[in-house]
Design a protein around this motif. Structure first.
Motif, PDB file in Angstrom:
ATOM      1  N   ALA A  94       0.835  -1.207   0.000  1.00 57.80           N
ATOM      2  CA  ALA A  94       0.000   0.000   0.000  1.00 57.80           C
ATOM      3  C   ALA A  94       0.868   1.256   0.000  1.00 57.80           C
ATOM      4  O   ALA A  94       0.581   2.220  -0.725  1.00 57.80           O
ATOM      5  N   GLN A  95       1.931   1.239   0.782  1.00 58.14           N
ATOM      6  CA  GLN A  95       2.839   2.397   0.806  1.00 58.14           C
ATOM      7  C   GLN A  95       3.479   2.601  -0.568  1.00 58.14           C
ATOM      8  O   GLN A  95       3.595   3.734  -1.048  1.00 58.14           O
ATOM      9  N   LEU A 134       1.016   4.092  -2.964  1.00 63.49           N
ATOM     10  CA  LEU A 134       0.809   5.526  -2.749  1.00 63.49           C
ATOM     11  C   LEU A 134       1.757   6.318  -3.634  1.00 63.49           C
ATOM     12  O   LEU A 134       1.370   7.281  -4.295  1.00 63.49           O
ATOM     13  N   TYR A 171      -2.613   3.396  -8.048  1.00 65.97           N
ATOM     14  CA  TYR A 171      -2.044   3.261  -6.698  1.00 65.97           C
ATOM     15  C   TYR A 171      -1.509   1.854  -6.448  1.00 65.97           C
ATOM     16  O   TYR A 171      -1.618   1.310  -5.355  1.00 65.97           O
ATOM     17  N   SER A 201      -6.139   0.362  -2.243  1.00 59.63           N
ATOM     18  CA  SER A 201      -4.876   1.083  -2.062  1.00 59.63           C
ATOM     19  C   SER A 201      -5.005   2.582  -2.298  1.00 59.63           C
ATOM     20  O   SER A 201      -4.006   3.293  -2.331  1.00 59.63           O
ATOM     21  N   PRO A 237      -5.231   6.310  -1.396  1.00 57.02           N
ATOM     22  CA  PRO A 237      -4.613   6.924  -0.213  1.00 57.02           C
ATOM     23  C   PRO A 237      -5.583   7.075   0.956  1.00 57.02           C
ATOM     24  O   PRO A 237      -6.681   7.616   0.799  1.00 57.02           O
ATOM     25  N   TRP A 283      -6.547   2.016   2.949  1.00 63.28           N
ATOM     26  CA  TRP A 283      -6.202   0.621   3.216  1.00 63.28           C
ATOM     27  C   TRP A 283      -6.197   0.248   4.691  1.00 63.28           C
ATOM     28  O   TRP A 283      -6.316  -0.920   5.007  1.00 63.28           O
TER      29      TRP A 283
END
Ligand code: ZN
Length: 144
Positions: free
Chosen positions: A77-78, A81, A89, A129, A131, A134
């Motif tokens: 997920a990071q 971003l 994403y 995902s 921003p 999540w």
């Protein structure tokens, strides 16, 4: 008898849905309508369709559906971003991403089809995902 069967199916639908084709919905809030998706190991492939039932555009309240190992969720997920909306994403070419849809906005739908052959575990994580989504917009894919 028919009523009983219907009630049983409705009850089942609340928590899990065992099939090879799965539909999950999300609206203008940060939530899916399911936190558990159950598919059968015997499925040759699984198709997940994500329907956005809200009205906000994809850049404001977009949703997608991303599959990873549970332990990879935060890192994927990071990375997603940083990849931005132009990449839905999702970090391009990242092997930790096991399947993903595009990001959709209100009134749109998207789907992804993937094989279970390379998913040997019994449980995986799915999440949006987009921003900020999540941490709460996630669930478990169970392969039974
Ligand atoms: Zn979302």
């Amino acid at each position: 008898m028919r009523t009983l069967l219907l009630l049983f199916m409705l009850a089942l639908g609340q928590t899990a849905f065992a099939a090879c084709d799965v539909t999950i919905t999300a609206g203008d809030g940060i939530a899916y309508d399911k936190t558990i998706i159950e598919v059968e190991r015997s499925c040759e492939s699984v198709t997940v369709t994500l329907k956005h039932t809200g009205s906000l555009p994809r850049n404001a309240m977009g949703h997608n559906w991303v599959l990873s190992k549970s332990g990879d969720l935060d890192a994927v997920a990071q990375a997603g971003l940083g990849a931005g909306l132009e990449n839905n994403y999702v970090p391009p070419g990242d092997a930790r991403v096991l399947a993903n849809t595009t990001v959709v906005g209100g009134g749109e739908e998207t789907s992804v089809t993937f094989s279970l052959a390379e998913l040997p575990d019994a449980e995986y994580a799915f999440f949006c995902s987009f921003p900020g989504h999540w941490a709460i917009m996630k669930g478990v894919l169970k392969i039974t």
